[in-house]
Enzyme design. Structure first.
Site, PDB file in Angstrom:
ATOM      1  CB  SER A  98     116.891  54.571 -27.851  1.00 28.26           C
ATOM      2  OG  SER A  98     117.184  53.230 -27.531  1.00 28.26           O
ATOM      3  CG  ASP A 115     123.642  53.995 -23.380  1.00 23.13           C
ATOM      4  OD1 ASP A 115     122.952  53.089 -22.878  1.00 23.13           O
ATOM      5  OD2 ASP A 115     123.333  54.567 -24.446  1.00 23.13           O
ATOM      6  CG  HIS A 155     119.822  54.438 -23.358  1.00 24.81           C
ATOM      7  ND1 HIS A 155     120.591  54.184 -24.469  1.00 24.81           N
ATOM      8  CD2 HIS A 155     118.529  54.320 -23.758  1.00 24.81           C
ATOM      9  CE1 HIS A 155     119.802  53.918 -25.502  1.00 24.81           C
ATOM     10  NE2 HIS A 155     118.543  53.991 -25.095  1.00 24.81           N
TER      11      HIS A 155
END
Length: 438
Positions: free
Chosen positions: A248, A340, A375
């Site tokens: 991320s 995601d 994600h």
């Protein structure tokens, strides 16, 4: 030695026997579960139960029918229902979910990696979906799942203002080094680094977002460069065999350092669910101020879950708004989930590919995209969390973040990508001479 437990007898006069091998293992190691001494074609429910460090209970279960010999072999037999279906050897872990009546939007994360995840595995008669605690068990056993293998060392790092934890594999080394960066949730997250050390990499989990300890205005490029040098200069780390791993927002840092830093020169990088659209070339306070300008693109769904992926869409065409990935000179692996909902990682990967193609370094890029994964692509058999509680560090606001993904394909993505990440690090960080020693 943890012994199998037999309890209630069945009508054939023998007690069912539940065996799990290995009983103690790493979290990314598969276990074999076999139930014997059942009646032929007997319906049973296999159930797992774990109490988290936050004292919440998590469970998973599968419905099975024994074969003509009264045996269930989880690696070969299908679950006909429950929290997972089909032939799923590790379904009792990856489909774990909070028991009914639990607090909402929980996420299961291990804080103390020097103790195991303890999972109770039980067999019940019939196909049950609830009321496990009130039902007699046919057999049960206890398993331990560890992030840190025996002999892995945990070292606190508090040096030059840098905060982190270094995990060292057993033995004298030296070992390749991995700087491990998590995302915008902040804090010091150690479990992935502990697992990397269990596979022969000296891995340093870096804390860079910590409201009580670090001001975002004080964390800039030099913070990450100092951290990299601390890892590189450790006597058990090979100076010329270094990597970065980001998830991320940690990926934005990894891309930025690999492209622009004169100090951070990794041999390879892995970026999970990240983007090149947010350059980290100033203090984190200033970076977050830039990101906040796109808050109007954040959506909230009917469940009041926050969807952030639109914040960086459409991917800017202006090169000044992106990290110049054409400058990266080391192999890079991108790992992304097709569902995601938190960040536009798939669209970013497509743009990164085009930019690197144009710059002539596309040959350094490996892209793994997993349909219907979300994600939070974590180590294998970590339960899937579609939406969880999240604190926006820069705004001190608690929300429920939608990460995306469907449980079974997300579990596959975690297992497959971890194997490929380890192989990628092995290929680029272990020289043939060191392989020979091992």
């Amino acid at each position: 030695m943890l012994a199998p437990v037999r309890t209630v007898s069945t009508t054939n006069g023998t007690s069912p026997l539940l065996t799990v091998q290995p009983r103690r293992g790493l979290v990314d190691e598969k276990f074999q579960i076999v139930i014997t001494n059942l009646l032929p074609n007997q319906e049973v429910t296999l159930h797992s139960l774990h109490q988290s460090e936050d004292k919440d209970f998590w469970e998973a279960f599968g419905h099975y029918i024994s074969d003509e010999h009264g045996t269930v072999t989880v690696a070969k037999d299908e679950s006909l229902g429950g929290t997972y279906e089909g032939t799923e050897q590790m379904g009792l872990l990856w489909s774990l979910r909070p028991v009914p009546g639990s607090r909402s939007a929980l996420r299961l994360r291990k804080t103390n990696v020097l103790t195991p995840l303890v999972v109770n595995i039980s067999v019940y008669s019939g196909h049950l979906s609830q009321g496990f605690s009130k039902t007699p068990v046919l057999a049960m056993t206890v398993t331990e799942r560890w992030y840190a293998a025996p002999g892995v060392q945990r070292v606190n790092i508090r040096e030059n203002g840098v905060r982190g934890t270094l995990f060292l594999p057993p033995g004298p080394g030296p070992y390749p080094g991995v700087l491990d960066l998590w995302g915008g949730g902040g804090g010091l997250v150690e479990y992935r680094s502990a697992l990397l050390a269990s596979h022969g990499f000296a891995s340093m989990a870096l804390e860079y977002l910590s409201p009580d300890e670090l001001r975002t205005a004080d964390v800039d490029v030099s913070y990450f460069e100092n951290a990299y040098q601390i890892l590189k200069n450790h006597p058990k780390v090979q100076k010329d065999k270094m990597a970065m791993l980001g998830l991320s927002f940690g990926s934005a840092i990894t891309f930025s350092m690999a492209a622009y830093s004169t100090i951070i020169k990794p041999q390879c990088c892995v970026c999970i669910s990240g983007s090149h659209v947010v350059p980290v070339d100033k203090s984190l306070f200033e970076v977050f101020e830039e990101i906040k300008k796109n808050m109007d693109k954040v959506r909230v769904n009917e469940d009041n879950h926050v969807i952030q992926r639109g914040m960086i869409l459409p991917i800017p065409s202006d090169p000044a708004q992106k990290i110049d990935v054409g400058r990266i000179k080391c192999p890079v692996m991108l790992v992304n989930g097709g569902d995601d909902q938190n960040w536009a990682s798939v669209e970013s990967a497509q743009d990164i590919e085009m930019m690197m193609e144009k710059a002539g370094n596309r040959h350094l890029l490996t892209v793994l995209t997993y349909p219907d994964a979300g994600h939070l692509i974590e180590p294998p058999y970590t339960p899937h969390f579609r939406a969880t509680n999240f604190i926006l560090q820069e705004m001190k606001e608690k929300i429920v973040m939608l990460w995306g993904g469907q449980t079974k394909p997300h579990a596959y993505a975690q297992e497959d990508s971890w194997e490929k990440i380890l192989a990628f690090f092995q290929e680029h960080l272990y020289s043939s001479s060191l392989k020979a020693k091992l």
